[in-house]
Scaffold this active site. Structure first.
Site, PDB file in Angstrom:
ATOM      1  N   SER A  76      -1.640   5.738   3.119  1.00  0.00           N
ATOM      2  CA  SER A  76      -2.127   5.090   1.902  1.00  0.00           C
ATOM      3  C   SER A  76      -3.309   4.160   2.142  1.00  0.00           C
ATOM      4  O   SER A  76      -3.904   3.656   1.193  1.00  0.00           O
ATOM      5  CB  SER A  76      -0.995   4.289   1.251  1.00  0.00           C
ATOM      6  OG  SER A  76      -0.618   3.207   2.100  1.00  0.00           O
ATOM      7  N   SER A  97       0.820  -1.206   0.000  1.00  0.00           N
ATOM      8  CA  SER A  97       0.000   0.000   0.000  1.00  0.00           C
ATOM      9  C   SER A  97       0.856   1.258   0.000  1.00  0.00           C
ATOM     10  O   SER A  97       0.603   2.197  -0.738  1.00  0.00           O
ATOM     11  CB  SER A  97      -0.938  -0.008   1.213  1.00  0.00           C
ATOM     12  OG  SER A  97      -1.832   1.081   1.167  1.00  0.00           O
ATOM     13  N   GLU A  98       1.878   1.272   0.836  1.00  0.00           N
ATOM     14  CA  GLU A  98       2.732   2.451   0.969  1.00  0.00           C
ATOM     15  C   GLU A  98       3.659   2.666  -0.230  1.00  0.00           C
ATOM     16  O   GLU A  98       3.898   3.793  -0.633  1.00  0.00           O
ATOM     17  CB  GLU A  98       3.576   2.343   2.245  1.00  0.00           C
ATOM     18  CG  GLU A  98       2.786   2.549   3.519  1.00  0.00           C
ATOM     19  CD  GLU A  98       2.297   3.973   3.699  1.00  0.00           C
ATOM     20  OE1 GLU A  98       3.128   4.893   3.712  1.00  0.00           O
ATOM     21  OE2 GLU A  98       1.073   4.161   3.825  1.00  0.00           O
ATOM     22  N   LEU A  99       4.195   1.566  -0.777  1.00  0.00           N
ATOM     23  CA  LEU A  99       5.253   1.681  -1.781  1.00  0.00           C
ATOM     24  C   LEU A  99       4.854   1.243  -3.185  1.00  0.00           C
ATOM     25  O   LEU A  99       5.408   1.742  -4.158  1.00  0.00           O
ATOM     26  CB  LEU A  99       6.470   0.856  -1.347  1.00  0.00           C
ATOM     27  CG  LEU A  99       7.076   1.198   0.010  1.00  0.00           C
ATOM     28  CD1 LEU A  99       8.170   0.206   0.355  1.00  0.00           C
ATOM     29  CD2 LEU A  99       7.592   2.626   0.032  1.00  0.00           C
TER      30      LEU A  99
END
Length: 154
Positions: free
Chosen positions: A126, A14-16
């Site tokens: 995110s 989700s973040e990257l």
């Protein structure tokens, strides 16, 4: 625990994003502002990289690592958990502690994915419903990622 690993993998996704995870050290050495075409990576796990990146005119961040942890939070968790560095093992320990503090660890273990995400969305921008004005992923995409990573849904 398979669900914990799958949940951590899902947060990293989700973040990257999957591409950035692939071209880095599984996301553990990524600095905020990275893109697949222009990755910004750090080379030493001795400490948080503490690099302030200006993302927009109104947003600057020191987020780094697989779970995009801010430098100020790393300092607190390093002391709390007695961590020696910013290594992958330390980053995982911090993320699990954050999930624990969000009272979502039992939900993760039991496969109550949507409930767990709802409890920790304030930690990771995110996640759906985070409300930070940044890109948020859809719960359906993250739920599928969790299952693909070996997570068992309730």
């Amino acid at each position: 625990m398979d669900n914990r690993k799958a949940f951590l993998d899902t947060i990293a996704f989700s973040e990257l994003g999957s591409q950035l995870i692939k071209i880095s050290d599984n996301g553990y050495n990524v600095i905020v502002g990275s893109t697949p075409l222009k990755p910004i990576l750090f080379s030493s796990y001795a400490d948080h990289p503490r690099r302030l990146v200006h993302i927009t005119a109104n947003l600057a961040s020191t987020a780094a690592g697989r779970y995009q942890l801010l430098a100020r939070y790393f300092d607190a968790y390093k002391k709390l958990l007695g961590l020696p560095d910013f290594s992958p093992a330390s980053q995982d320990a911090i993320a699990l502690q954050q999930i624990r503090e969000g009272r979502a660890l039992d939900d993760v273990d039991a496969g109550r994915f949507d409930i767990a995400v709802g409890k920790v969305r304030n930690i990771w921008a995110s996640l759906p419903g985070a409300g930070y004005g940044q890109r948020e992923n859809k719960i359906e995409i993250l739920r599928a990622q969790f299952a693909a990573a070996g997570g068992r849904l309730a």
